[in-house]
Design a protein around this motif. Structure first.
Motif, PDB file in Angstrom:
ATOM      1  N   THR A 138      -2.507   1.889  12.072  1.00 22.97           N
ATOM      2  CA  THR A 138      -3.234   1.927  13.341  1.00 22.97           C
ATOM      3  C   THR A 138      -4.652   1.393  13.167  1.00 22.97           C
ATOM      4  O   THR A 138      -5.142   0.613  13.988  1.00 22.97           O
ATOM      5  N   GLN A 139      -5.295   1.795  12.080  1.00 24.09           N
ATOM      6  CA  GLN A 139      -6.651   1.325  11.792  1.00 24.09           C
ATOM      7  C   GLN A 139      -6.656  -0.207  11.633  1.00 24.09           C
ATOM      8  O   GLN A 139      -7.522  -0.894  12.178  1.00 24.09           O
ATOM      9  N   ILE A 140      -5.673  -0.735  10.915  1.00 24.67           N
ATOM     10  CA  ILE A 140      -5.583  -2.181  10.716  1.00 24.67           C
ATOM     11  C   ILE A 140      -5.236  -2.872  12.033  1.00 24.67           C
ATOM     12  O   ILE A 140      -5.776  -3.940  12.343  1.00 24.67           O
ATOM     13  N   ALA A 141      -4.360  -2.272  12.822  1.00 21.89           N
ATOM     14  CA  ALA A 141      -3.980  -2.871  14.105  1.00 21.89           C
ATOM     15  C   ALA A 141      -5.177  -3.016  15.033  1.00 21.89           C
ATOM     16  O   ALA A 141      -5.340  -4.040  15.707  1.00 21.89           O
ATOM     17  N   ILE A 142      -6.021  -2.007  15.076  1.00 19.96           N
ATOM     18  CA  ILE A 142      -7.217  -2.064  15.927  1.00 19.96           C
ATOM     19  C   ILE A 142      -8.155  -3.172  15.442  1.00 19.96           C
ATOM     20  O   ILE A 142      -8.678  -3.957  16.243  1.00 19.96           O
TER      21      ILE A 142
ATOM     22  N   PHE B  74       0.856  -1.179   0.000  1.00 21.20           N
ATOM     23  CA  PHE B  74       0.000   0.000   0.000  1.00 21.20           C
ATOM     24  C   PHE B  74       0.894   1.232   0.000  1.00 21.20           C
ATOM     25  O   PHE B  74       1.856   1.292   0.773  1.00 21.20           O
ATOM     26  N   VAL B  75       0.585   2.197  -0.850  1.00 20.95           N
ATOM     27  CA  VAL B  75       1.331   3.449  -0.891  1.00 20.95           C
ATOM     28  C   VAL B  75       0.369   4.575  -0.529  1.00 20.95           C
ATOM     29  O   VAL B  75      -0.648   4.760  -1.200  1.00 20.95           O
ATOM     30  N   LEU B  76       0.712   5.286   0.526  1.00 20.11           N
ATOM     31  CA  LEU B  76      -0.117   6.377   1.013  1.00 20.11           C
ATOM     32  C   LEU B  76       0.580   7.707   0.762  1.00 20.11           C
ATOM     33  O   LEU B  76       1.689   7.748   0.225  1.00 20.11           O
ATOM     34  N   ALA B  77      -0.055   8.792   1.134  1.00 20.61           N
ATOM     35  CA  ALA B  77       0.465  10.121   0.821  1.00 20.61           C
ATOM     36  C   ALA B  77       1.774  10.429   1.539  1.00 20.61           C
ATOM     37  O   ALA B  77       2.666  11.045   0.972  1.00 20.61           O
ATOM     38  N   ASP B  78       1.886   9.989   2.790  1.00 21.19           N
ATOM     39  CA  ASP B  78       3.066  10.320   3.587  1.00 21.19           C
ATOM     40  C   ASP B  78       3.134   9.371   4.782  1.00 21.19           C
ATOM     41  O   ASP B  78       2.304   8.465   4.921  1.00 21.19           O
ATOM     42  N   PHE B  79       4.116   9.584   5.638  1.00 19.15           N
ATOM     43  CA  PHE B  79       4.300   8.720   6.792  1.00 19.15           C
ATOM     44  C   PHE B  79       3.121   8.777   7.758  1.00 19.15           C
ATOM     45  O   PHE B  79       2.695   7.750   8.293  1.00 19.15           O
ATOM     46  N   VAL B  80       2.574   9.957   7.970  1.00 15.78           N
ATOM     47  CA  VAL B  80       1.453  10.101   8.907  1.00 15.78           C
ATOM     48  C   VAL B  80       0.259   9.277   8.434  1.00 15.78           C
ATOM     49  O   VAL B  80      -0.372   8.567   9.229  1.00 15.78           O
ATOM     50  N   GLN B  81      -0.056   9.330   7.141  1.00 16.91           N
ATOM     51  CA  GLN B  81      -1.164   8.518   6.625  1.00 16.91           C
ATOM     52  C   GLN B  81      -0.844   7.030   6.719  1.00 16.91           C
ATOM     53  O   GLN B  81      -1.723   6.225   7.047  1.00 16.91           O
ATOM     54  N   ALA B  82       0.389   6.660   6.425  1.00 13.86           N
ATOM     55  CA  ALA B  82       0.774   5.246   6.526  1.00 13.86           C
ATOM     56  C   ALA B  82       0.604   4.751   7.955  1.00 13.86           C
ATOM     57  O   ALA B  82       0.073   3.662   8.191  1.00 13.86           O
TER      58      ALA B  82
ATOM     59  N   ALA C 240      -1.373   6.056  10.254  1.00  8.55           N
ATOM     60  CA  ALA C 240      -2.809   6.047  10.568  1.00  8.55           C
ATOM     61  C   ALA C 240      -3.466   4.796   9.987  1.00  8.55           C
ATOM     62  O   ALA C 240      -4.291   4.144  10.647  1.00  8.55           O
ATOM     63  N   PHE C 241      -3.105   4.449   8.764  1.00  7.78           N
ATOM     64  CA  PHE C 241      -3.626   3.242   8.119  1.00  7.78           C
ATOM     65  C   PHE C 241      -3.234   2.012   8.940  1.00  7.78           C
ATOM     66  O   PHE C 241      -4.071   1.148   9.228  1.00  7.78           O
TER      67      PHE C 241
ATOM     68  N   ALA D 194     -10.190  -0.156   4.150  1.00 11.13           N
ATOM     69  CA  ALA D 194      -9.562   0.954   4.881  1.00 11.13           C
ATOM     70  C   ALA D 194      -8.745   1.817   3.919  1.00 11.13           C
ATOM     71  O   ALA D 194      -8.828   3.047   3.962  1.00 11.13           O
ATOM     72  N   PHE D 195      -7.984   1.181   3.039  1.00 12.34           N
ATOM     73  CA  PHE D 195      -7.157   1.922   2.091  1.00 12.34           C
ATOM     74  C   PHE D 195      -8.018   2.727   1.126  1.00 12.34           C
ATOM     75  O   PHE D 195      -7.645   3.845   0.751  1.00 12.34           O
ATOM     76  N   ALA D 196      -9.162   2.216   0.744  1.00 12.58           N
ATOM     77  CA  ALA D 196     -10.065   2.929  -0.173  1.00 12.58           C
ATOM     78  C   ALA D 196     -10.456   4.281   0.412  1.00 12.58           C
ATOM     79  O   ALA D 196     -10.618   5.260  -0.312  1.00 12.58           O
ATOM     80  N   GLY D 197     -10.613   4.370   1.719  1.00  8.41           N
ATOM     81  CA  GLY D 197     -10.928   5.636   2.362  1.00  8.41           C
ATOM     82  C   GLY D 197      -9.827   6.659   2.181  1.00  8.41           C
ATOM     83  O   GLY D 197     -10.087   7.838   1.948  1.00  8.41           O
TER      84      GLY D 197
END
Length: 104
Positions: free
Chosen positions: A45-49, A32-40, A42-43, A93-96
């Motif tokens: 964290t969402q998966i961890a929960i 998965f490639v996100l916009a930056d480290f913060v989004q990565a 956050a992603f 989650a990534f789609a969001g």
């Protein structure tokens, strides 16, 4: 919970076209490639929960904006329906994040 055979794994992955099956390891992976480290983060964290809620945890790594996730079920020594369900959750989650980036 049971180990998916090759046919079941292949059929399940039709709905998850961005995931790669490693039949030898009995695992599926995706980058998965996100916009930056913060989004990565956050992603992740969402998966961890979600992983904790489902008591099924990924093997993963993160470098800046990239997250590499592997799902496998050690209890069955291969791929199970739990892995497919969690991969689907990752895609949702990534789609969001992708939708938010497109809306900018």
């Amino acid at each position: 919970m049971h180990k998916l055979d090759a046919k079941q794994a292949t059929e399940a992955l039709h709905a998850l076209p961005l995931w790669t099956l490693d039949a030898v390891a009995g695992a599926i992976t995706r980058d998965f490639v996100l916009a930056d480290f913060v989004q990565a983060f956050a992603f992740m964290t969402q998966i961890a929960i979600a992983a904790e809620k489902h008591n099924h945890h990924p093997e993963w790594s993160n470098v800046y904006n990239k997250v590499h996730i592997t799902w496998t079920t050690h209890d069955v020594q291969g791929l199970s329906s739990n892995d497919i369900a969690m991969a689907r959750l990752c895609d949702q989650a990534f789609a969001g994040y992708a939708a938010a980036a497109a809306g900018r």
